[in-house]
Scaffold this motif. Structure first.
Motif, PDB file in Angstrom:
ATOM      1  N   GLY A 214      54.776  47.608  33.824  1.00 57.64           N
ATOM      2  CA  GLY A 214      55.942  47.371  33.052  1.00 57.64           C
ATOM      3  C   GLY A 214      54.840  47.529  31.979  1.00 57.64           C
ATOM      4  N   ALA A 215      55.313  47.398  31.352  1.00 59.07           N
ATOM      5  CA  ALA A 215      54.199  47.416  29.284  1.00 59.07           C
ATOM      6  C   ALA A 215      52.936  47.073  29.513  1.00 59.07           C
ATOM      7  CB  ALA A 215      54.942  47.038  27.859  1.00 59.07           C
ATOM      8  N   ASN A 216      53.075  45.683  29.827  1.00 65.74           N
ATOM      9  CA  ASN A 216      51.444  44.967  30.848  1.00 65.74           C
ATOM     10  C   ASN A 216      51.754  44.292  32.229  1.00 65.74           C
ATOM     11  OD1 ASN A 216      49.828  42.953  30.139  1.00 65.74           O
ATOM     12  ND2 ASN A 216      50.081  42.793  28.031  1.00 65.74           N
ATOM     13  N   LEU A 217      51.004  44.829  32.880  1.00 63.77           N
ATOM     14  CA  LEU A 217      50.461  44.813  33.969  1.00 63.77           C
ATOM     15  C   LEU A 217      49.412  43.298  33.793  1.00 63.77           C
ATOM     16  CD1 LEU A 217      50.754  44.895  36.770  1.00 63.77           C
ATOM     17  CD2 LEU A 217      48.894  46.632  36.720  1.00 63.77           C
ATOM     18  N   THR A 218      49.073  43.386  33.222  1.00 60.27           N
ATOM     19  CA  THR A 218      47.613  42.348  32.939  1.00 60.27           C
ATOM     20  C   THR A 218      48.186  41.179  33.305  1.00 60.27           C
ATOM     21  OG1 THR A 218      46.639  44.042  32.443  1.00 60.27           O
ATOM     22  CG2 THR A 218      45.703  41.190  32.042  1.00 60.27           C
TER      23      THR A 218
ATOM     24  N   ILE B 146      44.477  53.062  39.588  1.00 61.12           N
ATOM     25  CA  ILE B 146      43.297  52.798  38.289  1.00 61.12           C
ATOM     26  C   ILE B 146      43.876  51.617  37.444  1.00 61.12           C
ATOM     27  CG2 ILE B 146      42.680  53.825  36.382  1.00 61.12           C
ATOM     28  CD1 ILE B 146      40.543  54.313  38.791  1.00 61.12           C
ATOM     29  N   GLN B 147      45.506  51.630  36.916  1.00 61.76           N
ATOM     30  CA  GLN B 147      45.922  50.996  36.707  1.00 61.76           C
ATOM     31  C   GLN B 147      45.792  49.207  37.780  1.00 61.76           C
ATOM     32  OE1 GLN B 147      50.253  52.456  37.283  1.00 61.76           O
ATOM     33  NE2 GLN B 147      49.907  53.489  35.199  1.00 61.76           N
ATOM     34  N   LEU B 148      46.018  49.176  38.537  1.00 64.41           N
ATOM     35  CA  LEU B 148      45.588  48.007  39.322  1.00 64.41           C
ATOM     36  C   LEU B 148      44.073  47.366  39.040  1.00 64.41           C
ATOM     37  CD1 LEU B 148      46.712  45.621  41.016  1.00 64.41           C
ATOM     38  CD2 LEU B 148      46.064  46.398  43.033  1.00 64.41           C
ATOM     39  N   ILE B 149      43.012  47.844  39.126  1.00 57.64           N
ATOM     40  CA  ILE B 149      41.926  47.520  38.864  1.00 57.64           C
ATOM     41  C   ILE B 149      41.453  47.221  37.939  1.00 57.64           C
ATOM     42  CG2 ILE B 149      39.350  48.764  38.923  1.00 57.64           C
ATOM     43  CD1 ILE B 149      40.030  50.124  41.494  1.00 57.64           C
TER      44      ILE B 149
ATOM     45  N   GLU C 167      40.266  43.001  34.166  1.00 54.95           N
ATOM     46  CA  GLU C 167      40.722  42.078  32.556  1.00 54.95           C
ATOM     47  C   GLU C 167      40.749  40.284  32.915  1.00 54.95           C
ATOM     48  OE1 GLU C 167      43.523  43.259  29.762  1.00 54.95           O
ATOM     49  OE2 GLU C 167      43.293  45.731  29.984  1.00 54.95           O
ATOM     50  N   ILE C 168      41.386  40.442  34.585  1.00 59.16           N
ATOM     51  CA  ILE C 168      41.793  39.196  34.906  1.00 59.16           C
ATOM     52  C   ILE C 168      40.716  37.485  35.242  1.00 59.16           C
ATOM     53  CG2 ILE C 168      43.493  37.562  36.746  1.00 59.16           C
ATOM     54  CD1 ILE C 168      45.411  39.655  36.201  1.00 59.16           C
ATOM     55  N   LYS C 169      40.388  38.620  35.512  1.00 60.30           N
ATOM     56  CA  LYS C 169      38.642  38.313  36.413  1.00 60.30           C
ATOM     57  C   LYS C 169      38.176  38.301  35.435  1.00 60.30           C
ATOM     58  CE  LYS C 169      36.285  37.731  40.386  1.00 60.30           C
ATOM     59  NZ  LYS C 169      37.077  36.744  41.072  1.00 60.30           N
ATOM     60  N   ALA C 170      37.844  38.405  34.067  1.00 65.75           N
ATOM     61  CA  ALA C 170      36.709  38.208  33.135  1.00 65.75           C
ATOM     62  C   ALA C 170      37.522  37.214  31.664  1.00 65.75           C
ATOM     63  CB  ALA C 170      37.629  39.612  31.975  1.00 65.75           C
TER      64      ALA C 170
ATOM     65  N   GLU D 185      36.709  32.700  37.915  1.00 67.99           N
ATOM     66  CA  GLU D 185      37.140  31.749  39.428  1.00 67.99           C
ATOM     67  C   GLU D 185      37.787  32.200  40.340  1.00 67.99           C
ATOM     68  OE1 GLU D 185      40.106  29.858  37.014  1.00 67.99           O
ATOM     69  OE2 GLU D 185      37.691  30.690  36.587  1.00 67.99           O
ATOM     70  N   ILE D 186      38.640  33.644  39.560  1.00 70.84           N
ATOM     71  CA  ILE D 186      39.918  33.386  40.829  1.00 70.84           C
ATOM     72  C   ILE D 186      39.338  34.196  41.911  1.00 70.84           C
ATOM     73  CG2 ILE D 186      41.710  33.119  38.934  1.00 70.84           C
ATOM     74  CD1 ILE D 186      41.622  35.868  38.502  1.00 70.84           C
ATOM     75  N   SER D 187      39.964  34.285  43.061  1.00 73.70           N
ATOM     76  CA  SER D 187      39.653  34.367  43.983  1.00 73.70           C
ATOM     77  C   SER D 187      41.262  36.217  44.445  1.00 73.70           C
ATOM     78  CB  SER D 187      39.930  33.957  45.289  1.00 73.70           C
ATOM     79  OG  SER D 187      40.231  34.450  46.404  1.00 73.70           O
ATOM     80  N   VAL D 188      40.502  36.764  45.015  1.00 68.91           N
ATOM     81  CA  VAL D 188      41.722  37.678  44.421  1.00 68.91           C
ATOM     82  C   VAL D 188      41.210  39.566  45.101  1.00 68.91           C
ATOM     83  CG1 VAL D 188      40.980  38.951  42.112  1.00 68.91           C
ATOM     84  CG2 VAL D 188      42.996  40.003  43.554  1.00 68.91           C
ATOM     85  N   SER D 189      42.055  39.876  46.510  1.00 71.60           N
ATOM     86  CA  SER D 189      40.919  41.060  47.002  1.00 71.60           C
ATOM     87  C   SER D 189      43.081  42.569  46.479  1.00 71.60           C
ATOM     88  CB  SER D 189      41.591  40.914  48.107  1.00 71.60           C
ATOM     89  OG  SER D 189      40.811  39.458  48.467  1.00 71.60           O
ATOM     90  N   MET D 190      42.433  43.538  46.980  1.00 71.63           N
ATOM     91  CA  MET D 190      43.006  44.364  46.977  1.00 71.63           C
ATOM     92  C   MET D 190      43.566  45.257  48.807  1.00 71.63           C
ATOM     93  SD  MET D 190      42.321  46.863  43.534  1.00 71.63           S
ATOM     94  CE  MET D 190      41.260  47.808  44.481  1.00 71.63           C
TER      95      MET D 190
END
Length: 526
Positions: A347-351, A377-380, A385-388, A392-397
């Motif tokens: 959508g307009a704001n994936l983050t 690239i969009q996902l990365i 932004e979320i990681k910044a 502390e969050i744990s996220v994998s692709m």
């Protein structure tokens, strides 16, 4: 006394009549069935099942209308008995090869001849076997039923005879298209040249092991006319190994030739062919998509069943990048195992959308619906932004094989988000083996490998090293020892499974490549 003899004679006649009647009824009812039952196995599709039995998809749908909505392993499909060279028999409880041979009034050898993959392990309840209908068979010798039964059952566990092959003669059929000019159909010729060059490097290393090889290389072009004439050549009549073919039409011609000659045929490139379903001497290196996706889905479940699973549905990349078939299988398996998951759309704001669905107290894994670089690239960028904001969050692709093309450019991001990639082929550019091969290739051919997935030069090398050593070590007993040869491929390993009791083999090797947060690469084999 006369009365007693008459009664005994009458009972004997009744017994003989009952035995004959039982045989006739069994044979008649089996041959007159309009359909038989096929038990669905993981990785099979309606298309592959229809191809296996030489019927149309519409024929299958007509008997199984519910299958239009999808099929799953363990269910059974009705398959029409088509008149032709074979009748199909589904093995029932308590049946043996001997009892089946009696039903159809033929020798066990007749059944084994059209089911070359039939063994003690594969003669199991629910499995299907072919029964020949286009030959006059000799009825089994029933003068000694016990010996006949013992002999017939022994056919499922034959002794393997081996004849050495002193000089391995190979025919390599590649569509270089040198006579066709530069056309769209001929756009892959550079990769074919690279494959051939990699194969030559394998021959160079095998020569050091004192393995004798005679190689014949043919430019097949993109059509079939050239192949038809090449197969008639005198030198083709005593080869030991056949490799090549790109289109389905080319592969069908080569498969039929290998079947007639009784030699192994290697399909090195495409995953989209149905010929292994009906030719016992075929070895398909590139795993069919349905089998790849099925195995990947199970491996994903084992790896991430306790994680927060988020499927990212992105429209980028077009049809070629689409992985919705895999996503559908993964969702189905997770639902069956009662594992929940989330679905988000671009959508307009994936983050913002990702932030609302990520669980800060759990491990999270994001699975995009396509393999396009745009989606990646969009996902990365969104995850950065979320990681910044939430370090502390744990996220994998969890990504697709084509992501390997970007691994050098995006290696830091892959490691940062603990990325996993499923793939049949993986050549770690940092490994000593890959570095050595790349250096050798450059020394011999004065150029680097094409940056495509897979690396065709390494594919040619791995194929040559594996199959030539297999024939050198096991001779004519190669098929019984296909998984006994220990070879650590540079880009792929080989583990073959026979697709059915009369068909060939597919390579089921699958890697999970993990980019760890400490910038290491772990490769796990499934």
């Amino acid at each position: 006394m006369l009365k007693r003899i008459s009664i005994v004679f009458l009972l004997l006649v009744i017994q003989i009549y009952n035995v004959k009647s039982e045989k006739n009824v069994s044979s008649f009812s089996a041959q007159e069935n309009l359909f038989f039952l096929h038990t669905i196995e993981r990785g099979e599709t309606v298309y592959s099942i229809a191809s296996m039995y030489s019927v149309s998809i519409d024929d299958v749908y007509a008997l199984n209308p519910e299958s239009k909505a999808g099929i799953k392993a363990g269910d059974r499909l009705k398959i029409p008995q088509e008149s032709g060279s074979y009748f199909y028999h589904t093995i029932q409880p308590k049946e043996t090869l001997y009892s089946v041979s009696r039903i159809y009034q033929m020798k066990g050898e007749d059944i084994i001849a059209v089911n070359p993959g039939l063994t003690i392990e594969s003669f199991t309840i629910g499995k299907t076997i072919r029964i020949p209908t286009n030959k006059v068979t000799t009825p089994p010798d029933e003068t000694n039923e016990a010996l006949a039964r013992l002999h017939t059952e022994s056919l499922l566990n034959p002794s393997v005879t081996k004849s050495d092959i002193n000089t391995i003669k190979i025919a390599l059929f590649l569509p270089f298209g040198l006579q066709e000019g530069t056309t769209v159909a001929n756009a892959s010729k550079n990769r074919m040249v690279e494959y051939y060059e990699g194969f030559l490097l394998a021959l160079q290393d095998l020569k050091k092991k004192n393995i004798s090889v005679q190689l014949q290389v043919y430019d097949t072009g993109s059509k079939t006319d050239i192949i038809k004439s090449l197969l008639k050549k005198a030198e083709m009549q005593d080869i030991n190994l056949l490799i090549g073919g790109l289109s389905e039409e080319q592969i069908r011609l080569l498969a039929n030739f290998s079947n007639t000659m009784g030699i192994p045929y290697i399909i090195p490139f495409t995953s989209k062919t149905s010929e292994p379903l009906n030719y016992y001497n075929i070895y398909q290196i590139n795993t069919p998509q349905s089998h790849l996706y099925s195995k990947t889905s199970l491996a994903f479940y084992n790896e991430f069943k306790t994680s927060r699973i988020i499927f990212y549905d992105s429209p980028s990349g077009g049809k070629e990048a689409d992985k919705s078939d895999l996503i559908a299988i993964m969702k189905s398996d997770l639902t069956a195992k009662k594992v929940s998951y989330k679905i988000i759309s671009s959508g307009a704001n994936l983050t913002k959308t990702l932030s609302q669905n990520i669980d800060v107290h759990a491990k999270n894994v994001i699975v995009p619906s396509n393999d396009s670089k745009i989606t990646l690239i969009q996902l990365i960028e969104a995850l950065k932004e979320i990681k910044a904001a939430y370090p502390e969050i744990s996220v994998s692709m969890f990504g697709h094989p084509a992501w390997q093309i970007y691994s050098s450019e995006l290696s830091g991001d892959f490691s940062r988000f603990n990325t996993r990639i499923y793939t049949i082929y993986y050549a770690n550019p940092a490994s000593p083996e890959v570095k050595s091969f790349n250096n050798k290739y450059y020394r011999w051919f004065s150029r680097e490998l094409i940056n495509k997935y897979p690396k065709y030069g390494i594919l040619g090398y791995d194929t040559g090293m594996f199959f030539i050593q297999l024939l050198n070590k096991y001779g004519t007993a190669y098929d019984a020892n296909i998984n006994n040869l220990k070879y650590n491929g540079i880009q792929t390993n080989f583990h073959f499974e026979r697709v059915n009791n009369w068909g060939g083999f597919i390579n089921t090797n699958i890697y999970f490549v993990e980019f760890t947060p400490d910038s290491k690469i772990n490769v796990k084999l499934f």
